[in-house]
Design a protein around this motif. Sequence first.
Motif, mmCIF file in Angstrom:
data_model
loop_
_atom_site.group_PDB
_atom_site.id
_atom_site.type_symbol
_atom_site.label_atom_id
_atom_site.label_comp_id
_atom_site.label_asym_id
_atom_site.label_seq_id
_atom_site.Cartn_x
_atom_site.Cartn_y
_atom_site.Cartn_z
ATOM 1 N N GLN A 149 5.079 -11.307 16.647
ATOM 2 C CA GLN A 149 3.922 -11.807 16.749
ATOM 3 C C GLN A 149 3.299 -12.045 15.128
ATOM 4 N N THR A 150 1.982 -12.757 15.266
ATOM 5 C CA THR A 150 1.421 -12.768 13.949
ATOM 6 C C THR A 150 0.965 -11.346 13.587
ATOM 7 N N VAL A 151 1.153 -11.041 12.455
ATOM 8 C CA VAL A 151 0.982 -9.423 11.853
ATOM 9 C C VAL A 151 0.029 -9.586 10.534
ATOM 10 N N ASP A 152 -0.864 -9.133 10.735
ATOM 11 C CA ASP A 152 -1.775 -9.034 9.666
ATOM 12 C C ASP A 152 -1.429 -7.724 8.628
ATOM 13 N N LEU A 153 -0.624 -8.128 7.686
ATOM 14 C CA LEU A 153 -0.256 -7.008 6.824
ATOM 15 C C LEU A 153 -0.976 -6.087 6.053
ATOM 16 N N GLU A 154 -2.370 -6.529 6.052
ATOM 17 C CA GLU A 154 -3.414 -5.719 5.412
ATOM 18 C C GLU A 154 -3.695 -4.574 6.394
ATOM 19 N N GLU A 155 -3.711 -4.819 7.786
ATOM 20 C CA GLU A 155 -3.944 -3.830 8.610
ATOM 21 C C GLU A 155 -2.651 -2.956 8.853
ATOM 22 N N VAL A 156 -1.718 -3.340 8.776
ATOM 23 C CA VAL A 156 -0.119 -2.601 8.828
ATOM 24 C C VAL A 156 -0.291 -1.664 7.843
ATOM 25 N N LEU A 157 -0.690 -2.130 6.386
ATOM 26 C CA LEU A 157 -0.634 -1.257 5.234
ATOM 27 C C LEU A 157 -1.752 -0.092 5.305
ATOM 28 N N SER A 158 -2.886 -0.656 5.911
ATOM 29 C CA SER A 158 -3.879 0.392 6.014
ATOM 30 C C SER A 158 -3.482 1.390 6.996
ATOM 31 N N ARG A 159 -3.002 1.216 8.091
ATOM 32 C CA ARG A 159 -2.648 2.435 8.947
ATOM 33 C C ARG A 159 -1.447 3.129 8.471
ATOM 34 N N THR A 160 -0.605 2.432 7.548
ATOM 35 C CA THR A 160 0.494 3.284 6.988
ATOM 36 C C THR A 160 -0.285 4.071 5.917
ATOM 37 N N LEU A 161 -1.181 3.730 5.120
ATOM 38 C CA LEU A 161 -1.782 4.600 3.890
ATOM 39 C C LEU A 161 -2.324 5.874 4.701
ATOM 40 N N ASP A 162 -3.012 5.451 5.849
ATOM 41 C CA ASP A 162 -3.620 6.517 6.658
ATOM 42 C C ASP A 162 -2.787 7.352 7.072
ATOM 43 N N THR A 163 -1.544 7.444 7.625
ATOM 44 C CA THR A 163 -0.375 8.124 7.919
ATOM 45 C C THR A 163 -0.103 8.886 6.533
ATOM 46 N N LEU A 164 0.064 8.374 5.515
ATOM 47 C CA LEU A 164 0.596 9.151 4.368
ATOM 48 C C LEU A 164 -0.445 9.714 3.487
ATOM 49 N N SER A 165 -1.770 9.706 4.143
ATOM 50 C CA SER A 165 -3.175 10.096 3.493
ATOM 51 C C SER A 165 -2.869 11.648 2.532
ATOM 52 N N VAL A 166 -2.257 12.376 3.483
ATOM 53 C CA VAL A 166 -2.099 13.883 2.981
ATOM 54 C C VAL A 166 -0.969 13.867 1.889
ATOM 55 N N ALA A 167 0.205 12.957 1.835
ATOM 56 C CA ALA A 167 1.190 13.135 0.745
ATOM 57 C C ALA A 167 0.448 12.227 -0.483
ATOM 58 N N VAL A 168 -0.280 11.387 -0.156
ATOM 59 C CA VAL A 168 -0.940 10.738 -1.387
ATOM 60 C C VAL A 168 -2.191 11.539 -1.857
ATOM 61 N N GLU A 169 -2.682 12.468 -1.091
ATOM 62 C CA GLU A 169 -3.687 13.213 -1.867
ATOM 63 C C GLU A 169 -3.068 14.458 -2.484
ATOM 64 N N GLU A 170 -1.875 14.996 -1.951
ATOM 65 C CA GLU A 170 -1.298 16.115 -2.599
ATOM 66 C C GLU A 170 -0.611 15.774 -3.861
ATOM 67 N N SER A 171 -0.206 14.657 -3.958
ATOM 68 C CA SER A 171 0.619 13.975 -5.227
ATOM 69 C C SER A 171 -0.095 13.595 -6.202
ATOM 70 N N GLY A 172 -1.560 13.215 -5.646
ATOM 71 C CA GLY A 172 -2.514 12.497 -6.695
ATOM 72 C C GLY A 172 -1.957 11.200 -7.095
ATOM 73 N N ALA A 173 -1.230 10.489 -6.099
ATOM 74 C CA ALA A 173 -0.911 9.052 -6.272
ATOM 75 C C ALA A 173 -2.228 7.976 -6.040
ATOM 76 N N GLU A 174 -1.975 7.277 -7.035
ATOM 77 C CA GLU A 174 -3.033 6.012 -7.370
ATOM 78 C C GLU A 174 -2.296 4.527 -6.722
ATOM 79 N N ILE A 175 -2.629 3.987 -5.691
ATOM 80 C CA ILE A 175 -1.977 2.977 -5.002
ATOM 81 C C ILE A 175 -3.017 1.838 -5.231
#
Length: 531
Positions: free
Chosen positions: A365-391
């Motif tokens: 189907q038609t997929v908005d990659l912006e929305e998909v990436l936002s959900r992925t970043l929400d899922t990885l928010s703990v790992a992002v915060e613990e590692s201090g990653a800047e994306i």
Amino acid sequence: MTSKRTDTAGVFAGWTTRRWLRAGVATTLILLAVLGSLGGWAMWRTSQITSSLVDRRSPALIESMRVEEALVNQETGIRGYGLSGRKDFLQPYAQGVADEKAALKRLRSLLGHDGRALDDLADVEKLAGTWRERIAQPVSVAGPAEASKITTARADEGKAVFDSLRRAMARQQSHLQDERVVATRDLRRATALRNWMFAIIGLVIALVAGLVFEGLRRGITGPLSTLGAAAREVARGRFDRSLAGTGPADLRRLASDVDSMRLRLVEELRFSEGTRRLLDEQTEDLKRSNTELEQFAYVASHDLQEPLRKVSSFTQLLQRRYGGQLDDKADQYIAFAVDGANRMQSLINDLLAFSRVGRVHNDHQTVDLEEVLSRTLDTLSVAVEESGAEITRDVLPTVVGDPTQLGMLWQNLLSNAIKFRSPDRPPRIRIGVVPQGDAWEFAVTDNGIGIAPEFREKVFILFQRLHTKDAYPGTGIGLAMCKKVVEFHDGTIRIDPGHTPGTRIVFTLPATQAAPAAEAELAAPDRETQP
């Protein structure tokens, strides 16, 4: 007789279309040249006779009559002067002499080398000279009285001489008239011959044209039509239809070559049919294998995980209850058992996710990659915060694909970039996208530990790990999963060998009709996710 005919047929049987055409054209040209020569000769003959009749025969007869007229005028003038003594009768005589000279001059030039006509002309001139010498000149120079005496004295002589002159002129004109009649008859014959010749030429040309068309029909168009009809039957599936060639040698060779191609196609079709049956059998085997794999996946997801959960649960209970009560070796063994059970459960879950790509999750189907990436970043928010990653990232386009699989793709790529970070610096991850023809090219760039050149292809293979589980946890299935997802969406994935330090993973996804609009959005400022 039969042998000679067979030999002749054998000789002509080897003639090609080009040779037949050359022979036919040469024969036609020779025939037309002969007929054209005959026609030209007929026209030349007609022209010559016409020229002789118009330019010589008829004018000569006319000039002879003019000579006779001039002599008659002279005789009339002399006789009138001799009888009446009047000087005005000498004027017709003088004019007649002048006309006679002019007519004789023209007549002599018209007669050319005609011997009989010249002899006739010589007789006329001789008799005319005699009459002029004996009668005309003595009378014309004498006075009226003397002229009358001379005329009376020489009347009989003058009449006899002039009658001889008349007969000579009549004979001359008769000969000229006969020649004119002969020339006229020759002209009619030449005209008839010319007309017949051109009629025959026209008939021969029509006959040659008919023969040419018939020869082309029998020798070229007919065999080609027969060959084309047979080829069309073969094209419609009549592979047993033999292609027999007729006509010239090259057309027969062409038919033989096409028939050889037909036989080769028949052999190829037989081979293809056998291959198709083999493929059908292999397809059935694959279907059975896929069914068995699905059954295995079901067993792995239910039946295998249930005892694995028991092993994991009881080893954890042992660890909690007897931890510290046994010796160090026992605690170490229990920890090994708990870790192995947990890793086995993670491995089974990863294998199930890998097997579902393209099989379970296949909802394009038609997929908005912006929305998909936002959900992925929400899922990885703990790992992002613990590692201090800047994306940071570009504005991502809209594509057609399976949203679940594309979410797995982003999650594996970003989690790998965070996991394999350098201990000396905080992770910096950049997500870029550029249009490339009919596809989008994405790049996930990090500043981590990087991948050695000899392992850049190996990392996409299932269960291929570059580090021990103590250094970096995981099952070694992440990039293999990414490769399978990208290729399922008709894209490609690779590691950029020119990027250092860190790793840049480049992959493509086919563009959709919405690509131009998304391309315009690429000029917008980068979005940034802070730790």
